[in-house]
Design a protein around this motif. Structure first.
Motif, PDB file in Angstrom:
ATOM      1  N   TYR A 270       0.877  -1.169   0.000  1.00  0.00           N
ATOM      2  CA  TYR A 270       0.000   0.000   0.000  1.00  0.00           C
ATOM      3  C   TYR A 270       0.909   1.212   0.000  1.00  0.00           C
ATOM      4  O   TYR A 270       1.802   1.327   0.846  1.00  0.00           O
ATOM      5  N   SER A 271       0.717   2.123  -0.951  1.00  0.00           N
ATOM      6  CA  SER A 271       1.646   3.247  -1.059  1.00  0.00           C
ATOM      7  C   SER A 271       0.903   4.563  -1.218  1.00  0.00           C
ATOM      8  O   SER A 271      -0.255   4.612  -1.662  1.00  0.00           O
ATOM      9  N   LEU A 272       1.585   5.640  -0.830  1.00  0.00           N
ATOM     10  CA  LEU A 272       1.046   6.989  -0.930  1.00  0.00           C
ATOM     11  C   LEU A 272       2.108   7.909  -1.516  1.00  0.00           C
ATOM     12  O   LEU A 272       3.298   7.776  -1.211  1.00  0.00           O
ATOM     13  N   LYS A 273       1.671   8.842  -2.341  1.00  0.00           N
ATOM     14  CA  LYS A 273       2.525   9.905  -2.840  1.00  0.00           C
ATOM     15  C   LYS A 273       1.764  11.203  -2.652  1.00  0.00           C
ATOM     16  O   LYS A 273       0.745  11.433  -3.309  1.00  0.00           O
ATOM     17  N   LEU A 274       2.238  12.058  -1.755  1.00  0.00           N
ATOM     18  CA  LEU A 274       1.461  13.196  -1.294  1.00  0.00           C
ATOM     19  C   LEU A 274       2.127  14.517  -1.656  1.00  0.00           C
ATOM     20  O   LEU A 274       3.279  14.761  -1.289  1.00  0.00           O
ATOM     21  N   ASP A 275       1.394  15.370  -2.347  1.00  0.00           N
ATOM     22  CA  ASP A 275       1.886  16.724  -2.603  1.00  0.00           C
ATOM     23  C   ASP A 275       1.927  17.541  -1.314  1.00  0.00           C
ATOM     24  O   ASP A 275       2.808  18.375  -1.120  1.00  0.00           O
ATOM     25  N   SER A 276       0.936  17.325  -0.452  1.00  0.00           N
ATOM     26  CA  SER A 276       0.846  18.081   0.795  1.00  0.00           C
ATOM     27  C   SER A 276       0.579  17.128   1.954  1.00  0.00           C
ATOM     28  O   SER A 276      -0.541  16.624   2.108  1.00  0.00           O
ATOM     29  N   ASN A 277       1.594  16.882   2.746  1.00  0.00           N
ATOM     30  CA  ASN A 277       1.451  16.028   3.922  1.00  0.00           C
ATOM     31  C   ASN A 277       0.366  16.554   4.869  1.00  0.00           C
ATOM     32  O   ASN A 277      -0.533  15.798   5.263  1.00  0.00           O
ATOM     33  N   PRO A 278       0.374  17.856   5.249  1.00  0.00           N
ATOM     34  CA  PRO A 278      -0.652  18.313   6.203  1.00  0.00           C
ATOM     35  C   PRO A 278      -2.067  18.255   5.662  1.00  0.00           C
ATOM     36  O   PRO A 278      -3.005  17.977   6.410  1.00  0.00           O
ATOM     37  N   GLU A 279      -2.244  18.498   4.363  1.00  0.00           N
ATOM     38  CA  GLU A 279      -3.610  18.438   3.825  1.00  0.00           C
ATOM     39  C   GLU A 279      -4.123  17.008   3.773  1.00  0.00           C
ATOM     40  O   GLU A 279      -5.298  16.757   4.061  1.00  0.00           O
ATOM     41  N   PHE A 280      -3.264  16.058   3.423  1.00  0.00           N
ATOM     42  CA  PHE A 280      -3.697  14.665   3.424  1.00  0.00           C
ATOM     43  C   PHE A 280      -3.968  14.190   4.848  1.00  0.00           C
ATOM     44  O   PHE A 280      -4.987  13.565   5.130  1.00  0.00           O
ATOM     45  N   THR A 281      -3.038  14.493   5.767  1.00  0.00           N
ATOM     46  CA  THR A 281      -3.233  14.118   7.170  1.00  0.00           C
ATOM     47  C   THR A 281      -4.505  14.747   7.720  1.00  0.00           C
ATOM     48  O   THR A 281      -5.279  14.101   8.435  1.00  0.00           O
ATOM     49  N   GLY A 282      -4.743  16.017   7.369  1.00  0.00           N
ATOM     50  CA  GLY A 282      -5.965  16.683   7.806  1.00  0.00           C
ATOM     51  C   GLY A 282      -7.208  16.006   7.279  1.00  0.00           C
ATOM     52  O   GLY A 282      -8.243  15.939   7.960  1.00  0.00           O
ATOM     53  N   SER A 283      -7.128  15.466   6.069  1.00  0.00           N
ATOM     54  CA  SER A 283      -8.273  14.760   5.482  1.00  0.00           C
ATOM     55  C   SER A 283      -8.570  13.462   6.237  1.00  0.00           C
ATOM     56  O   SER A 283      -9.735  13.093   6.438  1.00  0.00           O
TER      57      SER A 283
END
Length: 327
Positions: A270-283
């Motif tokens: 399972y993998s993630l590639k995130l432009d914005s760590n805080p926005e994804f974490t906030g989601s």
């Protein structure tokens, strides 16, 4: 409508606010800050910005309070304290201290009849869930987690707490050879140091002891002591120019075998590639705020983790919609 309060309006607080704006069953009731409220400008027009002291009298206006402080020092004190008054969600990410944090929040939330969900994000959080699922599916196997390359908010915050540090970005970087070995299904035995390196870009206060700062970073338990860590001292201009973004990502894998003679090998990833760590974490946090509210409405109190929460609690869709479109 679920009324959300946010304590702390840094990068993560802004990410949570952005997520709330995308959820039709939520509204941001207020932002609470330990700074001067007049200095905080939120994205959502009309949202009240109040002193953290106001939380003592806002219980009737907030359904769930999301705590956006730093794991190293803020959350161990804040989450149990506010669980005595509110349903709470936090992103506590010091893996080694999760059991004691859970116990403290559990005691406070059970006493107050509230629900407290801890350690929400992607690791701990979504990665934790995938580790658990994969362990259940392949009971004989090996777990591997790789983070990055990306900025770790928790590790960057931990460095910023060091005396003499003005700002920091900490990058976690997987060792490519280790990742390839795992994906091959060869089940390598890897130490913490063999899997990742860490790189810190630090803006120091004028006159600060750079050698002392570097030594405190590389020896910090739970954060850097077990890794090969490189520290770079840079200017504020270089920080703004080269390190203003907050990307991150990573993957969690489990390798294992099935068959009477264990003749078939499998790799779950399972993998993630995130432009914005805080926005994804906030989601992620926003979805679990919905779960905290619903579970409390059902009388489920005390501390919870992602392991304790059925996926349907996270979704704004009804059970009928989930079964028709996602099952």
């Amino acid at each position: 409508m679920i009324r959300i309060g946010i304590l702390g309006y840094g990068n993560l607080g802004k990410g949570v606010e952005s997520a709330i704006m995308q959820n039709p069953d939520m509204e941001l009731a207020a932002v609470f800050t330990r700074r001067n409220p007049d200095s905080v400008k939120v994205q959502t027009a009309g949202t009240k910005v109040l002193s953290a002291d106001a939380l003592n009298d806002m219980q009737k206006e907030i359904d769930v309070l999301i705590l956006c402080g730093g794991s190293a020092t803020d959350l161990p004190a804040q989450t149990p304290a506010y669980a005595a008054m509110y349903n709470v969600v936090d992103s506590f990410d010091t893996h080694a201290r999760i059991p004691e944090h859970f116990a403290a929040v559990d005691a406070a939330a059970k006493k107050s009849g509230k629900t407290g969900i801890i350690s929400c994000g992607w690791d701990p959080g979504m990665f934790s869930l995938n580790r658990l699922y994969a362990n259940c599916i392949l009971p004989e196997g090996h777990d591997y987690t790789f983070w990055g390359k990306g900025v770790s908010q928790g590790h960057s915050d931990a460095v910023r707490r060091i005396a003499g540090v003005k700002d920091c970005r900490q990058y976690t970087i997987p060792v490519p050879e280790a990742l390839l070995a795992v994906r091959s299904g060869s089940n390598p035995e890897l130490t913490t140091r063999q899997k990742h390196t860490r790189e810190c870009f630090v803006v120091a206060e004028e006159g600060a002891d750079l050698a002392a700062i570097e030594q405190e970073i590389v020896t910090m338990p739970n954060y850097f002591a077990d890794y090969d860590t490189t520290v770079h001292f840079i200017t504020e201009e270089e920080m703004k120019r080269d390190h203003s973004g907050l990307p991150h990502g990573g993957c969690v894998l489990r390798t294992g075998n099935t068959g009477i003679h264990k003749e078939h090998s499998h790799v779950i990833e399972y993998s993630l590639k995130l432009d914005s760590n805080p926005e994804f974490t906030g989601s992620v946090i926003a979805a679990y705020a919905r779960a905290a509210y619903r579970m409390n409405q059902e009388g489920q109190t005390g501390a919870k983790t992602v392991f304790d929460i059925a996926p349907a609690y996270l979704s704004a869709k009804s059970g009928d919609e989930l079964r028709a479109h996602l099952l």
